[in-house]
Design a protein around this motif. Structure first.
Motif, PDB file in Angstrom:
ATOM      1  N   ALA A 116     -13.444  -1.023  13.031  1.00 11.89           N
ATOM      2  CA  ALA A 116     -13.615  -0.035  11.957  1.00 11.89           C
ATOM      3  C   ALA A 116     -12.276   0.120  11.236  1.00 11.89           C
ATOM      4  CB  ALA A 116     -14.059   1.303  12.526  1.00 11.89           C
ATOM      5  N   LEU A 117     -12.322   0.178   9.908  1.00  9.16           N
ATOM      6  CA  LEU A 117     -11.116   0.323   9.097  1.00  9.16           C
ATOM      7  C   LEU A 117     -11.028   1.732   8.526  1.00  9.16           C
ATOM      8  CD1 LEU A 117     -11.234  -3.046   7.109  1.00  9.16           C
ATOM      9  CD2 LEU A 117      -9.953  -2.527   9.186  1.00  9.16           C
ATOM     10  N   PRO A 118      -9.828   2.193   8.233  1.00  9.04           N
ATOM     11  CA  PRO A 118      -9.688   3.514   7.600  1.00  9.04           C
ATOM     12  C   PRO A 118     -10.151   3.468   6.148  1.00  9.04           C
ATOM     13  CG  PRO A 118      -7.569   2.434   7.740  1.00  9.04           C
ATOM     14  CD  PRO A 118      -8.537   1.553   8.461  1.00  9.04           C
ATOM     15  N   LYS A 119     -10.328   4.622   5.550  1.00  8.25           N
ATOM     16  CA  LYS A 119     -10.670   4.694   4.125  1.00  8.25           C
ATOM     17  C   LYS A 119      -9.507   4.128   3.314  1.00  8.25           C
ATOM     18  CE  LYS A 119     -14.585   7.037   4.177  1.00  8.25           C
ATOM     19  NZ  LYS A 119     -15.805   6.352   3.938  1.00  8.25           N
ATOM     20  N   ILE A 120      -9.793   3.153   2.495  1.00  9.55           N
ATOM     21  CA  ILE A 120      -8.766   2.505   1.675  1.00  9.55           C
ATOM     22  C   ILE A 120      -8.584   3.291   0.396  1.00  9.55           C
ATOM     23  CG2 ILE A 120      -8.111   0.372   0.493  1.00  9.55           C
ATOM     24  CD1 ILE A 120      -8.211   0.103   3.559  1.00  9.55           C
ATOM     25  N   THR A 121      -7.343   3.691   0.126  1.00  8.58           N
ATOM     26  CA  THR A 121      -7.020   4.466  -1.073  1.00  8.58           C
ATOM     27  C   THR A 121      -7.018   3.590  -2.309  1.00  8.58           C
ATOM     28  OG1 THR A 121      -5.645   5.917   0.258  1.00  8.58           O
ATOM     29  CG2 THR A 121      -5.312   6.002  -2.119  1.00  8.58           C
ATOM     30  N   ASP A 122      -6.417   2.391  -2.193  1.00  5.07           N
ATOM     31  CA  ASP A 122      -6.342   1.492  -3.347  1.00  5.07           C
ATOM     32  C   ASP A 122      -6.057   0.073  -2.859  1.00  5.07           C
ATOM     33  OD1 ASP A 122      -6.461   0.748  -5.978  1.00  5.07           O
ATOM     34  OD2 ASP A 122      -4.853   2.049  -6.631  1.00  5.07           O
TER      35      ASP A 122
END
Length: 125
Positions: A116-122
């Motif tokens: 699982a990956l964190p929420k990507i900001t950009d």
């Protein structure tokens, strides 16, 4: 293609305040951190790139930003594994569950690892 997930955080009064995760296309960790430094200096002078934490991923591609930070689905890194070693390039997928992510590239019969990956900001290219 090699991408890195780089963390940057802001502090306010010495306490961590906001945390951002960037997906960065780069050939090395140093290049990824340098690109992130340049980018976040435009956002805020109070953001700092984490020099210790980063993740390097070998991927064939990635979804658009709107899919990576969606509230409905989560981002996962999925790769095939043979005898405990990653085989070929993995991929970043956005699915609603771990099971959907696992079946997205190989089905249940193949040995597949899902992170699982964190929420990507950009995304920084």
């Amino acid at each position: 293609m090699k991408v890195y997930i780089i963390n940057a955080s802001g502090t306010f009064g010495g306490y961590p305040r906001n945390e951002y995760f960037f997906l960065v296309e780069a050939n090395s960790k140093k290049e990824a951190q340098d690109k992130t430094w340049k980018y976040i200096n435009l956002m805020s002078p109070y953001l700092v790139v984490d020099q210790q934490w980063s993740i390097a991923l070998n991927v064939s591609g990635y979804p658009p930003l709107c899919a990576l930070n969606s509230s409905r689905s989560k981002a996962y890194y999925v790769c095939k594994v043979l005898d405990g070693v990653e085989v070929g390039e993995g991929c970043i997928v956005t699915e609603e569950s771990y099971l959907q992510a696992k079946t997205s590239i190989g089905g249940l019969e193949d040995e597949v690892v899902v992170y699982a990956l964190p929420k990507i900001t950009d995304i920084i290219q």
